[in-house]
Scaffold this active site. Structure first.
Site, mmCIF file in Angstrom:
data_model
loop_
_atom_site.group_PDB
_atom_site.id
_atom_site.type_symbol
_atom_site.label_atom_id
_atom_site.label_comp_id
_atom_site.label_asym_id
_atom_site.label_seq_id
_atom_site.Cartn_x
_atom_site.Cartn_y
_atom_site.Cartn_z
ATOM 1 C CB CYS A 14 -1.341 0.440 1.055
ATOM 2 S SG CYS A 14 -2.283 -1.231 1.096
ATOM 3 N NE ARG B 49 4.816 2.000 -0.408
ATOM 4 C CZ ARG B 49 5.794 1.434 0.796
ATOM 5 N NH1 ARG B 49 7.008 1.430 0.529
ATOM 6 N NH2 ARG B 49 5.464 0.742 2.322
ATOM 7 C CD1 TRP C 91 -0.328 -6.248 -2.921
ATOM 8 C CD2 TRP C 91 0.141 -7.088 -0.604
ATOM 9 N NE1 TRP C 91 0.125 -8.059 -2.697
ATOM 10 C CE2 TRP C 91 0.070 -8.290 -1.709
ATOM 11 C CE3 TRP C 91 -0.555 -6.953 0.847
ATOM 12 C CZ2 TRP C 91 0.279 -9.485 -0.993
ATOM 13 C CZ3 TRP C 91 -0.748 -8.478 1.641
ATOM 14 C CH2 TRP C 91 -0.337 -9.264 0.600
ATOM 15 N N GLY D 85 -0.793 -0.634 6.171
ATOM 16 C CA GLY D 85 -0.290 -1.671 7.196
ATOM 17 C C GLY D 85 -1.956 -2.886 7.992
ATOM 18 C CD GLU E 141 17.029 -13.451 -6.768
ATOM 19 O OE1 GLU E 141 16.115 -14.046 -6.233
ATOM 20 O OE2 GLU E 141 16.639 -12.669 -7.282
ATOM 21 C CE LYS F 107 13.322 -11.505 -9.091
ATOM 22 N NZ LYS F 107 14.154 -11.388 -7.847
ATOM 23 C CD GLU G 260 9.589 -11.844 -8.241
ATOM 24 O OE1 GLU G 260 10.833 -11.533 -7.531
ATOM 25 O OE2 GLU G 260 9.294 -11.193 -7.349
ATOM 26 C CG HIS H 35 19.390 -36.836 -2.522
ATOM 27 N ND1 HIS H 35 20.012 -38.680 -1.836
ATOM 28 C CD2 HIS H 35 20.606 -36.839 -3.134
ATOM 29 C CE1 HIS H 35 21.484 -38.721 -2.418
ATOM 30 N NE2 HIS H 35 21.516 -37.629 -2.526
ATOM 31 C CE LYS I 42 11.411 -3.009 -5.030
ATOM 32 N NZ LYS I 42 12.011 -4.173 -6.052
#
Ligand code: AGP
Length: 619
Positions: free
Chosen positions: A2, A27, A74, A101, A491, A495, A498, A514, A614
């Site tokens: 947010c 955000r 968000w 929040g 990583e 990437k 997402e 395994h 983010k």
């Protein structure tokens, strides 16, 4: 998570709010709204969806007024919808609130407010704030906000306006970021610096439990008991152009291509006369001399940087390192003591779990070090010491340049520790610094290969899309590597998933037998990082095993690797030769670009992938 913007001054508030929200859209972007106060009347317009939906709506019927607040959401409590979008009002419609929040005790507060007759229109936790302010309002908005925040548990950054006080905005924060921008005859409130950089470079970073009141002519900050707090403004050194796309199609692509410069700037700033310097670091060197172990704690991409950091520090400085995700660390009972240095890695410096982990480490008496990108962020301020990555603003949700900057800081920390503790000879240190310097050049060289839109990785992504459809959407990615490049396998997978929503997993290649090898048939595309001499043969065997079972292999090797030609792999990616210790700085580049091109092929929103934000400022 947010974004909040507030404006009071002489300009049209709507324009400033929308521009600010655009810069904060990273955000959260599932709905957006603004409240503008004009002639003692608050008008609210909000829309589900991206900010562009709201902007289009407002361009047709602009709101007059020079005071307002805005929000990009968000969703946490309540689905993304028009009714759950911020700002929220009180019963009489005189108050508007935006919030970032989570109010943890909202159900209990809501129950009590309902008993008093308050009517709720949304499913959000935020709406209780507007009703609590209404309940406490006796002609002084600042006082009503103070009383309100004293009742809530959880995290918040809020901005509140009231029709009866059309000359002020009141804000407050606890565990969610909020800054004040200082102008002339105008002032700003925002979750992050880019929102206000068009207008001012002078900011005040608010602390937890601060209550701020903005008028046109001034800003006052008080604590929860109403005492005036003295705050010194900071001057932001970077420019708004750094938060713009500069001709690139996406922020992610721009940020990938900025990585060579980030490394070069770091060298200029951090290496002086053959020594590593951390000017901002407030932890005395005797702490580093006496520490017995290091605990690295972080989330997501920053966690992967921490995993690589372990290899680097252990190899160079011979100090035992452990790495944990913040969300696990904070709820277990780790063995730590005053000789443990806890390193918190966070681009935003605001990630809720990482901040909580930092506080837990401090509570247990450990020295704490933050590796942060955002200046003045909570982790940077609360840790005993901070080292900034200075990668510039990272806007794309998928982290790229912050990752390589975090890796680079780990190399520097390792060299710094090795030299302080005499773990390496002077010539050993000099050669590491030299090799690190070489990496910046090699990174630019490697990036240069991918400058054209029609490069090898873009072609592989096209091939993958064709294959994916031919296999009835059953194709997916695996990333295998060993040793210091194993975290890059994680990583690379992160990437890809997402931004392209394609299933992807990273494994240490030695683990294949395994279990994961059971997955291999003709569906997966397997990226194998085989750049290290030490494990080269083992990686070649892994590739053979995958090929034998029908999988598609993309081999990443060092330029000049002749052996790979005899292994019948499907695609080859080459990176310039570099000392193995430093190879993660280079091997990650094609992984980032491959993820980018796959997402581009599938036509997804690369900078703002679904369900993500983010900075994750809630648990
Ligand atoms: C990476 O691409 C992410 N979007 C995410 O994993 C991120 O790295 C994580 O949320 C940690 O954020 P921080 O570095 O700001 O603490």
């Amino acid at each position: 998570m947010c974004g909040i913007v507030g404006y009071i001054g002489e300009r049209k508030a709507q324009d400033i709010l929308l521009k600010g929200l655009k810069r904060l859209e990273y955000r959260g972007y599932d709905s957006a709204g603004v409240a503008v106060l004009n002639r003692h009347k608050i008008s609210i317009v909000k829309r589900q969806g991206k900010l562009s939906v709201l902007s289009t709506e407002l361009s047709g019927r602009p709101l007059a007024g020079t005071l307002g607040i805005g929000h990009t959401r968000w969703a946490t409590h309540g689905a993304p919808s028009h009714k759950n979008a911020h700002p929220h009002r009180d019963c009489k419609g005189k108050i508007a609130v935006v919030h970032n929040g989570i109010i943890e005790n909202y159900l209990e507060l809501k129950k009590n407010l309902k008993k008093k007759g308050h009517k709720f229109l949304s499913e959000t936790d935020t709406e209780i704030l507007s009703h609590l302010v209404e309940e406490h309002y006796k002609g002084n908005l600042e006082e009503a906000v103070r009383r309100t925040v004293k009742m809530v548990k959880g995290s918040y950054a809020i901005a509140v306006i009231h029709e009866d006080e059309p000359y002020r905005i009141v804000g407050a924060r606890c565990d969610s970021p909020l800054i004040v921008g200082l102008g002339k005859g105008e002032n700003f409130l925002a979750s992050d610096v880019p929102a206000i950089l068009d207008y001012t470079h002078d900011v005040i970073y608010l602390d937890n439990h601060d209550i701020v009141t903005l008028t046109r002519g001034g800003v006052s900050v008080k604590d929860l008991s109403g005492r005036n707090m003295r705050k010194s403004p900071s001057r932001i050194k970077w420019d708004i152009s750094q938060a713009e796309k500069a001709g690139y199609k996406h922020f992610m692509l721009k940020e990938i291509f900025e990585q060579g410069d980030v490394l070069r700037n770091m060298l200029e700033e951090r290496i002086d006369k053959g020594r590593v310097v951390f000017n901002e670091l407030e932890i005395p060197s005797k702490v580093f001399r006496s520490l017995k172990n290091i605990m690295i704690v972080a989330c997501g991409t920053a966690y992967h940087a921490g995993l690589t950091g372990k290899y680097i520090i252990e190899e160079c400085a011979r100090i035992p390192c452990h790495v944990d995700t913040s969300s696990e660390f904070r709820y277990r009972d780790p063995v730590l003591d005053k000789n443990t240095l806890v390193v918190i890695v966070s681009q935003s410096g605001e990630t809720a779990d990482s901040l909580a982990a930092l506080r837990e480490a401090k509570r247990r008496g450990c020295k704490t070090l933050g590796i942060c990108n955002v200046l003045g962020s909570s982790i940077a301020r609360e840790a005993d010491g901070v080292i900034y990555t200075h990668a510039g603003p990272e806007i794309a949700v998928a982290s790229t340049k912050a990752y390589t900057a975090q890796l680079a800081i780990f190399y520097l920390i390792a060299i710094y520790l090795a030299s302080l503790r005499k773990a390496l000879t002077a010539s050993g240190i000099t050669s590491l610094i030299k090799e690190f310097g070489k990496c910046a050049l090699l990174m630019n060289e490697l990036l240069g290969e991918y400058k054209s839109e029609y490069n090898a990785l873009a072609a592989y992504a096209q091939e993958f899309k064709r294959y994916y459809h031919a296999k009835h959407n059953k194709s997916y990615f695996l990333y295998l590597a060993r040793n210091i490049n194993y975290p890059n396998a994680l990583e690379g997978a992160l990437k890809l998933k997402e931004i392209s929503y394609i299933s992807a997993e990273g494994y240490p290649a030695g683990e294949m037998k395994h279990g994961p090898i059971a997955l291999i048939d003709e569906n997966p595309w397997v990226v194998c990082i085989a750049t290290q001499a030490k494990t080269h043969d083992k990686m070649l065997s892994n590739m053979q095993e995958i090929k034998a079972r029908g999988g598609i292999v993309i081999a990443m090797v060092t330029e000049g690797d002749k052996e790979i030609m005899h292994h019948n792999v499907n695609y080859v990616i080459e990176i310039p030769p570099v000392r193995e210790l430093f190879s993660p700085l280079l091997t990650v580049i094609p992984l980032q670009l491959l993820a980018y091109y796959v997402a581009l092929e599938f036509g997804y929103d690369i900078d703002q992938p679904r369900n993500l934000a983010k900075s994750v400022t809630v648990e």
